[in-house]
Motif scaffolding. Structure first.
Motif, short mmCIF file in Angstrom:
data_model
loop_
_atom_site.label_atom_id
_atom_site.label_comp_id
_atom_site.label_asym_id
_atom_site.label_seq_id
_atom_site.Cartn_x
_atom_site.Cartn_y
_atom_site.Cartn_z
N SER A 17 0.83 -1.20 0.00
CA SER A 17 0.00 0.00 0.00
C SER A 17 0.86 1.25 0.00
O SER A 17 1.87 1.32 0.68
CB SER A 17 -0.90 0.01 1.23
OG SER A 17 -1.47 1.28 1.42
N CYS A 18 0.42 2.24 -0.77
CA CYS A 18 1.19 3.47 -0.86
C CYS A 18 1.16 4.26 0.44
O CYS A 18 1.93 5.20 0.62
CB CYS A 18 0.66 4.33 -2.01
SG CYS A 18 1.02 3.63 -3.62
N GLY A 168 -14.24 10.06 3.94
CA GLY A 168 -14.17 11.44 3.49
C GLY A 168 -12.82 11.90 3.00
O GLY A 168 -12.73 12.94 2.34
N LYS A 169 -11.78 11.16 3.29
CA LYS A 169 -10.45 11.55 2.83
C LYS A 169 -9.50 10.36 3.00
O LYS A 169 -9.86 9.34 3.58
CB LYS A 169 -9.92 12.76 3.60
CG LYS A 169 -9.78 12.54 5.11
CD LYS A 169 -9.32 13.81 5.79
CE LYS A 169 -9.17 13.62 7.29
NZ LYS A 169 -8.74 14.86 7.97
N GLY A 170 -8.31 10.53 2.48
CA GLY A 170 -7.29 9.49 2.57
C GLY A 170 -6.09 9.95 1.77
O GLY A 170 -5.81 11.15 1.70
N SER A 185 0.66 12.61 0.43
CA SER A 185 -0.08 13.68 1.08
C SER A 185 -1.55 13.29 1.25
O SER A 185 -2.08 12.47 0.50
CB SER A 185 0.01 14.96 0.24
OG SER A 185 1.34 15.38 0.09
N GLU A 186 -2.17 13.92 2.22
CA GLU A 186 -3.60 13.70 2.41
C GLU A 186 -4.37 14.32 1.26
O GLU A 186 -4.10 15.45 0.84
CB GLU A 186 -4.04 14.33 3.73
CG GLU A 186 -5.51 14.14 4.04
CD GLU A 186 -5.90 14.74 5.39
OE1 GLU A 186 -5.76 14.04 6.41
OE2 GLU A 186 -6.31 15.92 5.40
N ALA A 187 -5.33 13.57 0.74
CA ALA A 187 -6.21 14.06 -0.32
C ALA A 187 -7.57 14.38 0.27
O ALA A 187 -8.11 13.60 1.06
CB ALA A 187 -6.34 13.03 -1.43
N ASN A 502 1.04 7.05 8.47
CA ASN A 502 1.26 8.20 7.60
C ASN A 502 1.00 9.49 8.37
O ASN A 502 -0.15 9.84 8.61
CB ASN A 502 0.33 8.11 6.37
CG ASN A 502 0.62 9.18 5.34
OD1 ASN A 502 1.27 10.20 5.62
ND2 ASN A 502 0.13 8.99 4.14
N PRO A 503 2.04 10.23 8.74
CA PRO A 503 1.86 11.46 9.51
C PRO A 503 1.14 12.57 8.74
O PRO A 503 0.72 13.55 9.35
CB PRO A 503 3.30 11.88 9.86
CG PRO A 503 4.14 11.23 8.82
CD PRO A 503 3.46 9.94 8.48
#
Length: 511
Positions: A17-18, A168-170, A185-187, A502-503
């Motif tokens: 997983s990325c 809602g995000k990832g 990065s968070e999308a 993932n920070p």
């Protein structure tokens, strides 16, 4: 029973997983590109395995798992049902499991709940599989390559759809950033929405109008686009009912589907012949065993103490799921109702009121899904052979009516009424008049028709009835009569495991 049998061979190389959320292991030494270069026909098995990620836990039977989570509890479809139906009004689970209890009572949600992690992990297992396949398809020669690419994009978009809807995000993991050394990065929800929209538009252009059973075709892509657009107001704050209606009309007018003559036949063990099912998740008692497909629904809704389970083609009853009066109460008096859907609750030995959601006899088990045959006699089996209708025409009809009521361009109220009445008449329910066709009617009709099919939570949020006090149902907020729940419950919390890996990911507000 003869079904299309999926090839569940694990022929992928390392699919990391990325987001580094999952620890996956190499399944073979041969790279995907090397495999396809040597054997282009292997793409069919790889594609089948990608489809299987939505229904099965792993490649080697029901005890195997693609991810490091519990094989029985974590399959993708089981996660959809847990988070979409058991968090809503119509269905409750009585097992008392830590995590599942919090879902069924819509209370005490936090980032440590394993059931949130299960679905999140399944999403980010499926997406890298699709990315890896897309990354090599451009450099190898396989038959019907554009069609295969379109199917892979649809399946990736389907996984992302549940990320958008539930969390809602990832992170936006694509074939372009495979192997990125730094955490992605968070999308935002809007960024994910745009990516999925563009992927589906591209897929719709290339995918075939018809395909073999169990594989996506043009109507499946159009249906997912319509789902994305009808919920656009929730997802990105922009109403796009007209766009939803455009794709719904394509499904209706060009897809070649028709309502099944019998509602019950849609949920029986021989439902693969239904003219109504647009996109199924295949189940087979022998070749695709899983504790997460319709086996979870059927066995979970049965118990030998009160129900003759052999009548429904089952050998096991797990005594877990019962409907609440928020579902069966919509039919009025079940004994006098002419609606065939009202007969699909087991009332004998059970109480109308769910005084205790952990008590098996409180509430009526749903016998909507069953493993018995509708047109043929089938053997009783431990696992289910009933395919799950992820998309079907009746949902398209109800979405058309909803979009029309919400002012979608091109909508026809008389046509919307005809569609709704076709659904009701199929189940011997009384027809309604134009004055009765309201949004309030539609949300109730969606419950009567579609509960236990993975739509209810999203529907209630879209209609403004999930959080707050505008609509109270039994055990909402962990009280028998139901109470208000906070607005942040419109999204689930990002699992702690993902935040630690993932920070760049930040927790959803309110958790």
């Amino acid at each position: 029973m003869k079904k299309v049998v999926l090839t569940f061979l694990c022929i992928f190389t390392l699919f990391q997983s990325c987001t580094n959320d999952l620890d996956t292991e190499p399944l073979v030494e041969l790279s995907l590109e090397e495999l396809l270069s040597q054997d282009p026909d292997a793409v069919s098995g790889i594609l089948s395995r990608l489809y299987a990620s939505f229904a099965l836990s792993g490649p080697n039977g029901p005890e195997s798992s693609d991810i490091s989570d519990n094989a029985g509890e974590s399959p993708f479809l089981r996660g959809i049902l847990n988070l979409q139906d058991f968090t809503a009004d119509g269905m409750k689970n009585r097992w008392g499991d830590d995590g599942l209890d919090q879902l069924t009572t819509t209370s005490n949600w936090d980032e440590n709940n394993k059931f949130f992690r299960y679905l999140y992990n399944r999403i980010y297992y499926t997406i890298p599989q699709a990315n890896n396949l897309l990354s090599v398809l451009g450099s190898v020669d396989v038959e019907n390559k554009e069609q295969v690419i379109a199917e892979v994009k649809f399946l990736r978009a389907l996984a992302y759809y549940y990320l958008i809807d539930c969390f809602g995000k990832g992170v936006l993991a694509t074939e372009e950033n495979i192997g990125a050394s730094a955490p992605l990065s968070e999308a935002t929800r809007s960024e994910l929405f745009s990516f999925v929209e563009n992927d589906l538009i591209a897929a719709e252009e290339a995918i075939a109008q018809t395909n073999s059973y169990g594989r996506a075709n043009k109507a499946a892509v159009q249906m997912l686009l319509a789902k994305l657009y009808i919920n656009s107001g929730v997802y990105v704050g922009e109403d796009r009912y007209s766009d939803a209606l455009t794709y719904l009309s394509k499904v209706i007018n060009e897809g070649g589907y028709s309502l099944s003559p019998s509602f019950e036949s849609l949920f029986s063990g021989d439902n693969e012949g239904s003219p109504e099912i647009i996109f199924p998740l295949i189940a087979d008692a022998i070749t695709s065993q899983s504790f997460g497909n319709t086996t979870y629904i059927i066995n979970g809704s049965l118990n030998t103490a009160t129900i003759p389970i052999n009548e429904f083609g089952a050998t096991q009853g797990w005594a877990g799921h019962r409907a609440s009066k928020a579902w069966y109460g919509l039919f009025g008096d079940l004994e006098t109702s002419t609606d065939d859907r009202a007969t699909l609750f087991w009332t004998e030995g059970h109480n109308f009121e769910m005084t205790d959601y952990r008590e098996w006899t409180d509430g009526y088990p749903s016998i909507k899904f069953r493993n018995s045959g509708f047109t043929a006699s089938l053997p009783e089996t431990d696992f289910s052979s009933t395919d799950f209708p992820m998309f079907r025409l009746a949902d398209t009809y109800l979405m058309y009516a909803e979009c029309t009521l919400r002012g979608a361009s091109g909508g026809d109220m008389n046509q919307a009424l005809n569609y709704v009445n076709a659904i009701r008449e199929r189940s011997n329910a009384s027809s309604i008049g134009l004055s009765e066709l309201t949004l309030d009617f539609i949300i109730d009709e969606r419950a009567r028709e579609l509960n236990l099919e993975g739509h209810r939570r999203s529907d209630l949020i879209r209609f403004g009835r999930f959080t707050g006090s505008s609509y109270i149902w039994p055990w909402k907020g962990n009280t028998q009569q139901g109470v208000t729940i906070p607005e942040n419950y419109k999204l689930f919390p990002i699992p702690l495991q993902a935040l630690e890996a993932n920070p760049n990911l930040k927790q959803n507000p309110g958790y």
